[in-house]
Design a protein around this motif. Sequence first.
Motif, short mmCIF file in Angstrom:
data_model
loop_
_atom_site.label_atom_id
_atom_site.label_comp_id
_atom_site.label_asym_id
_atom_site.label_seq_id
_atom_site.Cartn_x
_atom_site.Cartn_y
_atom_site.Cartn_z
N ALA A 114 0.84 -1.20 0.00
CA ALA A 114 0.00 0.00 0.00
C ALA A 114 0.87 1.24 0.00
O ALA A 114 0.55 2.24 -0.66
CB ALA A 114 -0.93 -0.01 1.22
N LEU A 115 2.00 1.19 0.70
CA LEU A 115 2.91 2.34 0.74
C LEU A 115 3.56 2.57 -0.62
O LEU A 115 3.73 3.72 -1.05
CB LEU A 115 3.97 2.13 1.82
N LEU A 116 3.91 1.50 -1.30
CA LEU A 116 4.46 1.65 -2.66
C LEU A 116 3.44 2.33 -3.57
O LEU A 116 3.79 3.19 -4.39
CB LEU A 116 4.83 0.28 -3.23
N ASP A 117 2.17 1.97 -3.43
CA ASP A 117 1.13 2.61 -4.23
C ASP A 117 1.01 4.10 -3.89
O ASP A 117 0.75 4.92 -4.76
CB ASP A 117 -0.22 1.92 -4.00
N LEU A 118 1.17 4.44 -2.61
CA LEU A 118 1.09 5.84 -2.19
C LEU A 118 2.27 6.64 -2.73
O LEU A 118 2.11 7.75 -3.25
CB LEU A 118 1.04 5.93 -0.66
N ILE A 119 3.47 6.08 -2.60
CA ILE A 119 4.68 6.76 -3.08
C ILE A 119 4.66 6.89 -4.59
O ILE A 119 5.08 7.92 -5.15
CB ILE A 119 5.93 5.96 -2.64
#
Length: 599
Positions: A237-242
């Motif tokens: 999910a963090l990769l998607d946000l970044i």
Amino acid sequence: MDRQSSHPTLQTIAVVGLGTMGTGIAEVLARSGREVIGIDISEAAAHRAAAALASATARSVTRELLTEQERADVLARFRTFTDLGAAAEADLVIEVVPESYEIKQQVFRELDAIVRPDTILATGTNALSVTRMAAESLRPERVLGLHFFNPAPAMKLVEIVSCVLTAPPAVEAVTQLARELGKEPVPVGDRPGFVADGLLFGYLNQAAAMYEARYASREDIDAAMRLGCGLPMGPLALLDLIGVDTARTVLEAMYASSGDRLHAPAPILGQLAEAGLTGQKSGRGFYTYETAGSPVIVRDLQTPLDGSLIGAGRPVASVGVAGSGTMASGIAQVFAQAGYSVVLAARSQEKAEAAKAAIGKSLGRAVSKGRLTEEGAAQTLERITPAGSLDAFAEVDLAVEAVAEDLAVKQELFASLDKVCKPGAVLATTTSSLPVIAIARVTSRPEDVIGMHFFNPAPAMKLVEVVRTVLTSDDVHATVREICVKVRKHPVDCGDRAGFIVNALLFPYLNNAIKMVEQHYADIDQIDAAMKLGGGYPMGPFELLDVVGLDVSLAIEKVLHAEFRDPGLAPSPLLEHLVAAGCLGRKTGRGFREYAARR
């Protein structure tokens, strides 16, 4: 007088690039009383930035954090332009344009001809070489890195990046500015990722590779790291946000510098980026989102089906827990609180009685904190029967082993369970790093053996890694998942390989933090601060290492290195030296830090 006070405060600041990060930085600066010149070649982006500031300050008025007049003053201090020439009057220029050398160098070349000789030029890069950008400037001594974290108004960390060309007064001026903004400045040298992203992106990359290998679902990987490590977001999910494309760029730069295979971008990152599936901003990445730019995840073809479709498990009314340590006591408490009859077996009756007494104290603390009634605590304790022998497990439906993390010890215990437990009983090991199949094979019923990895402290931690071997039967797997739900834990499925999910992602990150110290890139306080303030971690890596125990950490890292044979996973020599010296962390009074002796 503090040395920094001799430097003039930077009052007029230009922010070049009004995307999410640039807009956030502009808000922080305007709220602090600075005159902010927002510049973006897109007039629409400039309008969005102004609208975002208006919206954010309106919320502050509603919450009584600002008066209407203060809000008006903040908005008046923010002016937007589409021409870089507007930066001519700035004391400091912060560029936050796309992560591309060509684009950033073009901005710096144009600024050289526009700004005053004493203006400081800061790049917001988190992956590209500050030295290279400075070397191509007419006045390299005024160029540095100023790396905010997203969202800039909320995140406290600012990495101040200097290179061999940067003049100390420029560093001191922006450090003073960061403090005046209420941020925590951390000085770092020029290398891809700096401190926080240098550790974070290696971990994110391994999570992407873990998902790509179909070792675990995206939901289970993310849940495991949130619930097992207390992180605010799971790695995918963090990769998607970044932004998947941004992450790939950062990792490419890190790999070019380090040559460490752990930094070589997982192929799936390239595949998603090339397909335009860059995460939240495109509406789809590892997950699918409501719309482009929305943080709301929606179901897609990869969303797991209802757990009831996993199949029926075996009936479980009674549970045996083998062991007398903290983990065994905690697991016994979890089952007893959920209504199960529990047999707690230790090497002797005395040890079993002591373990039950420890559970009584734990329940007492829960009562004093209002989490449990006295009646509930008494009923829980009554469900636990201490025993000095595994023979007491003859009628249990589930036997859970929680003894020393030693393969020979566990194998001996499971050989005994095989003889004692009734046919059909589920046999579970709580190992955190050993191969479950090696434990299962010492029994005559390996299909009944499964991993059930609780986290410490078991009564508080919600995660259980359910580790299925190639021989584990479907109904045993279903049984353990059902039980996890009944005892109010969150089960995540993973295969039988070293580290499972959490430790396989956590310990390489910890090892890389130690390597940063070995390489004299940053000290332990800077690294801990960077990961707590920039990554949202509840503890810095060195705080966590000292709590876990350096000997335990070293053992897990050795297991990971032996399993995956990756040079980047080899335990840090500094960790090995500290363990050899008996500096094992809090339990010995000294690890990476020194601690007051326990009375």
